[in-house]
Design a protein around this motif. Structure first.
Motif, short mmCIF file in Angstrom:
data_model
loop_
_atom_site.label_atom_id
_atom_site.label_comp_id
_atom_site.label_asym_id
_atom_site.label_seq_id
_atom_site.Cartn_x
_atom_site.Cartn_y
_atom_site.Cartn_z
N ILE A 10 -23.76 -22.42 9.13
CA ILE A 10 -24.86 -21.86 10.31
C ILE A 10 -24.16 -20.48 10.50
O ILE A 10 -22.64 -20.50 11.06
N ARG A 11 -24.59 -18.67 10.68
CA ARG A 11 -24.41 -18.35 10.11
C ARG A 11 -24.67 -17.54 12.21
O ARG A 11 -26.19 -17.54 12.43
N VAL A 12 -23.89 -17.58 12.75
CA VAL A 12 -24.34 -17.17 13.96
C VAL A 12 -24.18 -15.41 13.94
O VAL A 12 -23.08 -15.05 14.88
N HIS A 13 -24.99 -14.08 14.09
CA HIS A 13 -24.57 -12.76 14.42
C HIS A 13 -25.14 -12.60 16.45
O HIS A 13 -25.87 -13.15 16.86
N VAL A 14 -23.74 -12.12 16.38
CA VAL A 14 -23.38 -12.68 18.22
C VAL A 14 -23.10 -10.55 18.44
O VAL A 14 -22.57 -9.75 17.48
N PRO A 15 -23.99 -10.29 18.75
CA PRO A 15 -24.59 -8.52 19.24
C PRO A 15 -23.33 -8.36 20.27
O PRO A 15 -22.67 -9.54 20.75
N SER A 16 -22.95 -7.50 21.60
CA SER A 16 -22.28 -6.44 22.03
C SER A 16 -23.26 -7.88 23.04
O SER A 16 -24.37 -8.07 23.70
N LEU A 17 -22.44 -8.91 23.87
CA LEU A 17 -22.58 -9.14 24.84
C LEU A 17 -23.38 -8.83 25.76
O LEU A 17 -24.48 -9.18 26.56
N ASP A 18 -22.32 -7.81 26.41
CA ASP A 18 -22.75 -6.88 27.16
C ASP A 18 -24.24 -5.70 27.41
O ASP A 18 -24.96 -6.10 28.83
N GLN A 19 -24.36 -6.00 26.32
CA GLN A 19 -26.21 -5.60 25.65
C GLN A 19 -27.47 -6.28 25.66
O GLN A 19 -28.74 -6.03 26.02
N THR A 20 -26.97 -7.58 25.56
CA THR A 20 -28.03 -8.53 25.23
C THR A 20 -28.53 -9.32 26.59
O THR A 20 -27.70 -9.08 28.19
N GLN A 21 -29.86 -9.59 26.68
CA GLN A 21 -30.76 -9.62 27.90
C GLN A 21 -30.28 -10.59 28.23
O GLN A 21 -30.02 -11.66 27.81
#
Length: 138
Positions: A10-21
């Motif tokens: 399972i690949r999890v794409h994690v963006p910048s958590l500070d900018q995530t809703q």
């Protein structure tokens, strides 16, 4: 980030958590056959009782009792969304972070929340894992 599940990945794409809703997360004692957004705040409004920060709500005529719990210090909860589901359990899967949370409200069917509830004990795992896998002092 990669996670292994049986023989698939399972690949999890994690963006910048500070900018995530940020999301209001509710854990319900039922299964709702819907995948997607819901207008929770419009149709699911809880009332707060004075004792023990317990919340109450009615869902389809059934009384639910809930309590808000926070993620452990230093941890962030992730709401994951799978966009292209594989055809079999052997194929790799890719999920993306759709929102994040630092607290959630869990609900019990007609019984008050307590410290023995599964989600409450699960929130102790980061602390237990650190104790088990951390350095040993003499």
């Amino acid at each position: 980030m990669l996670m292994s599940c049986n023989s698939s990945v399972i690949r999890v794409h994690v963006p910048s958590l500070d900018q995530t809703q940020r999301a209001a997360v509710h854990l319900l004692p039922c299964e709702i056959e819907h995948n997607g957004s819901a207008q929770v705040s419009q149709y699911f409004t809880a009332t707060l009782k004075d004792r023990k920060h317990e919340k109450t709500v009615s869902l389809r005529g059934r009384g639910l009792k809930g309590q808000e719990i926070s993620c452990q210090q230093g941890y962030t909860g992730l709401v994951l969304k799978e966009f292209n589901k594989p055809g079999s359990d052997q194929e790799d899967r890719t999920v993306k972070v759709s929102s994040v949370f630092d607290k959630l409200t869990y609900w019990n069917l007609e019984t008050p929340p307590n410290s023995d509830d599964t989600i409450v004990t699960a929130m102790d795992w980061p602390e237990l894992a650190e104790a088990i896998h951390g350095p040993v002092e003499d």
